[in-house]
Enzyme design. Structure first.
Site, mmCIF file in Angstrom:
data_model
loop_
_atom_site.group_PDB
_atom_site.id
_atom_site.type_symbol
_atom_site.label_atom_id
_atom_site.label_comp_id
_atom_site.label_asym_id
_atom_site.label_seq_id
_atom_site.Cartn_x
_atom_site.Cartn_y
_atom_site.Cartn_z
ATOM 1 N N THR A 114 27.985 34.597 39.007
ATOM 2 C CA THR A 114 28.899 34.226 40.072
ATOM 3 C C THR A 114 29.590 32.934 39.718
ATOM 4 O O THR A 114 29.039 32.127 38.996
ATOM 5 C CB THR A 114 28.173 34.100 41.419
ATOM 6 O OG1 THR A 114 29.135 34.022 42.456
ATOM 7 C CG2 THR A 114 27.294 32.885 41.472
ATOM 8 N N VAL A 141 32.276 27.997 45.830
ATOM 9 C CA VAL A 141 31.791 27.943 47.206
ATOM 10 C C VAL A 141 32.341 29.084 48.051
ATOM 11 O O VAL A 141 31.922 29.273 49.192
ATOM 12 C CB VAL A 141 32.139 26.592 47.878
ATOM 13 C CG1 VAL A 141 31.313 25.478 47.292
ATOM 14 C CG2 VAL A 141 33.626 26.278 47.762
#
Length: 391
Positions: free
Chosen positions: A184, A175
């Site tokens: 990612t 996050v």
């Protein structure tokens, strides 16, 4: 964002979660493994400070025969020197021994605080206890694994899809520190489809390019980014093109979940650039808008300030083909540039921007290419989470 989490793994996969002393309480270690040989594909961060987990996993993934993934949460094991390298190797060795497979078939992900050594005594005790339980230690569901992977995440991320006779299940975390330079965060995808290593690798790279590489929370690239897919063939062969489409859809699902749970986020921000000269230009311009702190704070405040969007486009000074007179900007379905909306429209626009998802659409008037990127608003909560992260 409501979400239906898959409750079971594809055929031939099993999982374990438990507390290994990485955080104060709760599960912080997980393993997902195939009961049979598998093929795999993986992509990793390009950070110059890639952690020992990434360095080791990159070597193991090169053979495209991974059949297990283990994740340590709350500790990145980065900038820990030779000791960190030895600890990562020991962990993969212990997981391999637990599963009865070669260490070279185990991928390790480690995520959390940088610069702290792993609590190896507690981790060793955990593996010894798991070994004593035998098969009973492997009853975790996808949701359990996703929860065990969390650091500053506020909710677990999972997704599932069917393709022909097979299934694909994905789990992810991340996050913050999200500005991918390959994929990612940590994302693992498991399928019982039978595919060649070449088809699996091509499907993963295409999916990552359209999804995880179009995600940004704060412009910072992690030292631990890893995405991997493991296919054990238990359900039989599937059409490679159909699989690639399903994998991309599943990765987009995870991307949206990650973006909407960005640190301190209250809204998902989606920026689309269309009528660009080429896809690369579309993505560059879209990223400059989704990463702009001024755009992100305007979205947080439900302020339809399109001047900030124009600013973010204009700072792409190398894009000399962009001409302001050809550019259009929409917030949702409402055009705000070049034709300024009236007062009544502005009130409705502000109301639309208070929704959980906000769309900004930019036309460059240069060609037919387009790209969509995903991010979130910027709130005081982001500052608080990261100001207090290690204290």
């Amino acid at each position: 964002m409501t979400h239906n989490h898959p409750t079971t793994w594809p055929a031939g996969f099993r999982a374990h979660t438990g507390h290994g002393g990485l955080r104060g309480s709760g599960d912080d270690i997980s393993i997902v493994a195939s009961d049979r040989p598998a093929v795999s594909a993986a992509m990793f961060t390009r950070s110059l400070f890639a952690g020992p987990a990434v360095v080791l996993s990159r070597a193991h993934a090169a053979g495209q025969r991974l059949r297990a993934v283990t994740t340590l949460a709350q500790n990145a094991n980065v900038a820990t020197g030779r000791r960190g390298e030895e600890n990562a190797a020991e962990i993969t060795g212990r997981v391999a021994a637990l599963l009865g497979i070669p260490a070279g078939e185990v991928l390790i992900g480690s995520t959390g605080v940088i610069g702290r050594p792993l609590p190896m005594d507690a981790l060793r005790a955990h593996f010894d206890e798991a070994a004593g339980r035998g098969p009973a230690a492997f009853g975790a569901r996808p949701l359990d694994v996703a929860r065990a992977m969390m650091t500053t995440d506020t909710r677990p991320k999972t997704a599932g899809r069917a393709v022909g006779p097979a299934r694909v299940v994905g789990v992810a975390k991340g996050v913050g520190m999200l500005e991918p330079d390959m994929a990612t965060m940590l994302a693992y995808l498991f399928t019982d489809a039978a595919l060649s290593p070449a088809d699996l690798d091509a499907a993963l790279r295409a999916a990552v390019d359209r999804t995880f590489n179009c995600l940004s929370v704060d412009t910072d690239t992690s030292t631990s980014d890893t995405v991997a897919v493991i296919a054990n063939g238990a359900a039989g062969p599937v059409d490679p093109d159909a699989f690639a489409a399903v994998l991309a859809d599943l990765c987009l699902d995870l991307t949206r979940q990650l973006a909407s749970d960005g640190e301190g986020a209250t809204k998902l921000l989606r920026v689309t650039v269309e009528r660009a000269a080429d896809p690369a230009q579309a993505r560059r311009v879209a990223k400059s808008v989704v990463n702009s702190p001024l755009v992100k704070t305007a979205v947080h405040g439900a302020d339809p300030n399109w001047g900030r969007v124009l600013m973010a486009i204009g700072k792409n000074t190398d894009e000399t083909t962009i001409v302001p007179g050809r550019v259009t900007v929409r917030f949702g379905a409402v055009e705000v540039y070049p034709d300024e909306p009236g007062p009544d429209t502005l009130a409705g626009l502000a109301a639309a921007m208070r929704q959980d998802e906000v769309d900004i659409v930019i036309g460059l008037g240069l060609g037919q290419a387009a790209a969509t990127v995903y991010g979130c608003d910027l709130s005081a909560g982001y500052v608080r989470v990261n100001a207090d992260y290690t204290t």
